[in-house]
Motif scaffolding. Sequence first.
Motif, PDB file in Angstrom:
ATOM      1  N   PHE A  23      34.851  36.886  43.057  1.00  0.00           N
ATOM      2  CA  PHE A  23      35.118  37.994  42.144  1.00  0.00           C
ATOM      3  C   PHE A  23      35.306  39.282  42.931  1.00  0.00           C
ATOM      4  O   PHE A  23      34.813  39.414  44.058  1.00  0.00           O
ATOM      5  CB  PHE A  23      33.953  38.166  41.156  1.00  0.00           C
ATOM      6  N   ARG A  97      42.305  40.999  42.098  1.00  0.00           N
ATOM      7  CA  ARG A  97      42.778  39.782  41.426  1.00  0.00           C
ATOM      8  C   ARG A  97      44.287  39.654  41.578  1.00  0.00           C
ATOM      9  O   ARG A  97      45.013  40.653  41.640  1.00  0.00           O
ATOM     10  CB  ARG A  97      42.439  39.812  39.934  1.00  0.00           C
ATOM     11  N   GLU A 120      43.439  46.067  36.872  1.00  0.00           N
ATOM     12  CA  GLU A 120      42.169  46.101  36.170  1.00  0.00           C
ATOM     13  C   GLU A 120      42.282  47.091  35.018  1.00  0.00           C
ATOM     14  O   GLU A 120      43.092  48.024  35.056  1.00  0.00           O
ATOM     15  CB  GLU A 120      41.040  46.523  37.110  1.00  0.00           C
ATOM     16  N   SER A 159      33.547  46.605  33.969  1.00  0.00           N
ATOM     17  CA  SER A 159      34.177  45.582  34.809  1.00  0.00           C
ATOM     18  C   SER A 159      33.208  45.086  35.872  1.00  0.00           C
ATOM     19  O   SER A 159      33.063  43.877  36.081  1.00  0.00           O
ATOM     20  CB  SER A 159      35.451  46.133  35.466  1.00  0.00           C
ATOM     21  N   TYR A 163      31.711  41.244  36.195  1.00  0.00           N
ATOM     22  CA  TYR A 163      31.936  40.408  37.374  1.00  0.00           C
ATOM     23  C   TYR A 163      30.627  39.967  38.010  1.00  0.00           C
ATOM     24  O   TYR A 163      30.500  38.837  38.480  1.00  0.00           O
ATOM     25  CB  TYR A 163      32.779  41.155  38.403  1.00  0.00           C
ATOM     26  N   GLU A 167      29.332  35.953  38.342  1.00  0.00           N
ATOM     27  CA  GLU A 167      29.072  35.250  39.596  1.00  0.00           C
ATOM     28  C   GLU A 167      27.659  34.690  39.692  1.00  0.00           C
ATOM     29  O   GLU A 167      27.421  33.780  40.491  1.00  0.00           O
ATOM     30  CB  GLU A 167      29.362  36.162  40.787  1.00  0.00           C
ATOM     31  N   LEU A 180      36.924  35.195  35.116  1.00  0.00           N
ATOM     32  CA  LEU A 180      37.760  35.931  36.076  1.00  0.00           C
ATOM     33  C   LEU A 180      39.129  36.237  35.492  1.00  0.00           C
ATOM     34  O   LEU A 180      39.684  37.318  35.704  1.00  0.00           O
ATOM     35  CB  LEU A 180      37.913  35.115  37.363  1.00  0.00           C
ATOM     36  N   ARG A 188      34.851  40.149  28.184  1.00  0.00           N
ATOM     37  CA  ARG A 188      34.018  39.444  29.161  1.00  0.00           C
ATOM     38  C   ARG A 188      32.533  39.721  28.900  1.00  0.00           C
ATOM     39  O   ARG A 188      31.711  38.808  28.906  1.00  0.00           O
ATOM     40  CB  ARG A 188      34.414  39.868  30.579  1.00  0.00           C
TER      41      ARG A 188
END
Length: 206
Positions: A23, A97, A120, A159, A163, A167, A180, A188
């Motif tokens: 990530f 990403r 992002e 964000s 992330y 993880e 992801l 998310r």
Amino acid sequence: MSDTPANSLPQTLPIFPLQIVLFPASRLSLRIFEARYMDMVATCMREESEFGVCLIVEGQEVGTPAVPHKVGVSARVVDWDMSQPGLLGITVRGMRRFRIVEHRADTQGLVRAAVRWLDEAPATALSATHQQLVPLLQAVAADGGAKVMPPPHHFDDPSWIGYRYAEILPIPPLARQRLLELDDPVMRLDIIQQFLGDRGLLKPAG
């Protein structure tokens, strides 16, 4: 003169297919012994460039080139050692990403891909609803230290929080991959909050 945004133009990136998901802002330690990846890392270190890390769809980490998932994260080497002959240890930091447009394996078996960088979401304030996620993540960071969650910490960034949870949660690699791939950090966090709430790991609001 073209009006096409620079990040929409495919760029070539060597790909390291793995059984784990990297990530943005994560740190990952790898032990490398295959010649193709030794050469790849040496080139990236010399040129101060990045390689891509993608979860494997089909195949293995060693031997015949594996098929990678389309969305991955670029990695930059931040530390290395070669205390054992023929074995290179590196630590990488997750950067950006990307989505693979097309890929192929070269004569050495290294996967090279044309990729487009994924934007992002613009930075936004953490909602009151998602503030509930912060204390648990702070506790994990304090307990695990820099090895588990290296600074800088951004406990006000949706964000970054998403992330970090993605993880460390005890979920399968494919579930991490789906988190992801989400472009919406709020979605998310909604998924993560539901997961933690269902398991009684969050204190009730208020």
